[in-house]
Scaffold this active site. Structure first.
Site, short mmCIF file in Angstrom:
data_model
loop_
_atom_site.label_atom_id
_atom_site.label_comp_id
_atom_site.label_asym_id
_atom_site.label_seq_id
_atom_site.Cartn_x
_atom_site.Cartn_y
_atom_site.Cartn_z
CB SER A 287 4.17 34.68 -21.02
OG SER A 287 3.52 33.53 -21.46
CG ASP A 298 15.30 35.65 -32.47
OD1 ASP A 298 15.85 36.59 -31.87
OD2 ASP A 298 15.17 34.51 -31.98
CE LYS A 312 4.47 31.78 -17.70
NZ LYS A 312 4.24 31.01 -18.94
#
Length: 525
Positions: A287, A298, A312
């Site tokens: 999460s 990224d 999640k």
């Protein structure tokens, strides 16, 4: 008589139908639901608990949705929110149970217990004249008696080593802070280490305080440990990710069937824009942990070390009811800056299969070898600066995979831990030697360099294990057990003399994941 009963039943059914029609249209599914409830309440052969009936109905609906939508009662909601909200109301002690007696490990600094003179090593035997020692009372029941509203008083009977009889203290309960950071310390020269246990209301402030402390000690690079971090508040994750990223860098975005795309971007005012960062994750990082990890990966801001995260990628919105109960309803997916939806696959209503995913990873061999993990080309994305391939479809794959070391703990070691022999031996040792240890080791650095687990403590543990019919298979297994066992005991002693940062400062030296991060930071680009 039968005709009369039939007429009564028919009249009740008509009344139920009439009530429904006043509230809902003829074809409304809500009409059908309320008709069923009123019919059961008014016509069922036995009496029913209306509150439970409604709660069971809500749970039944929620269970057919995704694995992360959930209903909780008022009591469950309060217990669930306390760690995230950053405080609870109580007496302010860290404690553990030793031989059916509550022993204070540490009073909270400036907390209500410390203020009245309760110290580490004290045994709480009475709460408001009720015995809690030697009576097989559950830990939950003891906590219930110690906690209470801010400003209320509780009388404690304390047994203290070296003092005869029971000492009496009156403690005024207060707000007790709950820390979400497990550890903050300099792991190497110029390299800081911060471990976040969960993302709560106070996490960002705790994190920034930790950053300031480490920078004052010369930190240039940071190891951010999110292993076993199951998540929490999304906003806390966004605020922490902001500290690493340049202005307007995308951190995460959310989107759902009824929720339009919402982007969260960095403001460019972070305190960690320079220096290397390595994020540590494993199969239990989920999460909010994945939000931070995904953003740093990224945006090519740092490297990720460990094993594939939980996966999640669902956003829950709390829906509060007047009685304090709550639904946490999934309303959107979240996506990493490269566009990855990292929610692992699930079948609606099949929560058991979803919960067994980690066990399947064990059996499949994924935790031991990166070669066991295969991603479809359709899930491929690219990082935003260096255009490295990354994949969605279930968790975040680290840049550097570190396999689970199944030889780290022997079967004998695991049995000692499972029977609480290790923790109980440590508590007894600390109880007997706390003053001498504090006197001998003025600083943690002195302790780290000079303390060795005494042979008498190991012998005591082995004797207790033998009493419980726990033995190593042979001497070779015992010899493989001892180094890691001694390291664990030393870390536990450090924790009880100081705090969790000192515990991790010792235990991390044996961590393959942590040591991989340290080695990477030693490689200059």
């Amino acid at each position: 008589m039968r005709k009369v009963l039939t007429a009564v039943m028919l009249l009740l059914a008509m009344q139920v139908t009439a009530q429904i029609r006043l509230n809902f249209g003829e074809d409304s599914p809500l009409r059908k639901l309320q008709m069923a409830e009123l019919a059961i309440l008014n016509m069922y052969v036995d009496s029913v608990d209306e509150q439970k009936l409604v709660e069971d109905g809500i749970r039944g609906m929620i269970e057919k949705l995704d694995p992360h939508s959930a209903y909780s009662t008022a009591k469950e909601t309060k217990a669930m929110n306390e760690p995230l909200q950053g405080s609870f109301e109580g007496i302010g002690v860290q404690f553990n149970m030793i031989e059916d007696t509550l022993m204070v490990i540490q009073p909270v600094t400036n907390g209500p217990s410390e203020k009245v003179g309760i110290i580490a090593g004290d045994r709480i035997v009475l709460v408001n004249d009720t015995a809690i020692a030697g009576v097989k009372m559950s830990k939950e029941e003891i906590m219930r008696r110690l906690r209470g509203k801010k400003g209320t008083k509780v009388r404690l009977g304390i047994v203290r080593r070296g003092i005869s009889g029971i000492q009496n203290f009156t403690v005024v309960r207060d707000k007790i802070p709950v820390k979400t950071l497990d550890a903050v310390y300099m792991i190497r020269p110029e390299v800081g280490y911060i471990r976040i246990g969960s993302f709560g209301a106070t996490t960002y402030d705790e994190f920034m305080e930790g950053v300031s402390t480490l920078k004052a000690q010369g930190m240039r690079d940071l190891i951010l440990d999110l292993q076993e971090n199951g998540g929490g508040y999304m906003q806390a994750a966004v605020m922490i990710a902001n500290e690493f990223l340049q202005q307007n860098d995308l951190i995460v975005y959310t989107e759902g069937r009824r929720i339009s795309r919402q982007e969260f971007r960095a403001r460019g005012n972070g305190k960690l824009l320079d220096g290397k960062v390595i994020v540590l994750v494993n199969e239990y990082s989920a999460s909010a942990s994945e939000i931070v990890t995904g953003a740093i990966q990224d945006q090519d801001r740092g490297q990720v070390v460990g094993r594939r995260t939980f996966g999640k990628g669902l956003v829950q919105r709390p829906i509060d009811f007047p009685d304090g109960s709550m639904i946490r309803l999934t309303v959107a997916h979240y996506y990493t800056p490269a566009g990855r939806c990292i929610q692992k696959p699930y079948v609606k209503g099949e929560s058991k299969e979803y919960a067994e995913d980690i066990e399947k990873r064990f059996k499949h061999g994924e935790l031991y070898s990166a070669d066991s993990i295969h991603f479809a080309d359709s899930l491929k994305c690219y990082t935003l600066r260096k255009h490295r391939p990354v994949y969605g479809g279930g968790g975040i794959m680290p840049d550097f995979f570190v396999p689970l070391d199944t030889t780290q703990y022997t079967r004998f070691h695991r049995q000692l831990a499972a029977k609480s022999i290790i923790i109980n031996a440590n508590l007894r040792y600390i109880d007997r030697n706390r003053k001498e240890l504090k006197k001998q080791y003025q600083t943690f650095e002195d302790f780290k360099k000079g303390f060795e687990v005494p042979k008498s403590l190991i012998d005591e543990m082995l004797a207790e294990a033998e009493k419980q019919k726990i033995k190593p298979v042979d001497d070779a297994e015992l010899q493989r057990t001892l180094p890691r066992l001694k390291s664990q005991l030393k870390a536990l002693v450090a924790r009880d003399l100081w705090d969790m940062s000192e515990y991790f400062a010792i235990i991390n030296e044996d961590s393959d994941i942590v040591n991989k991060a340290i080695s990477l930071l030693g490689n200059k680009e």
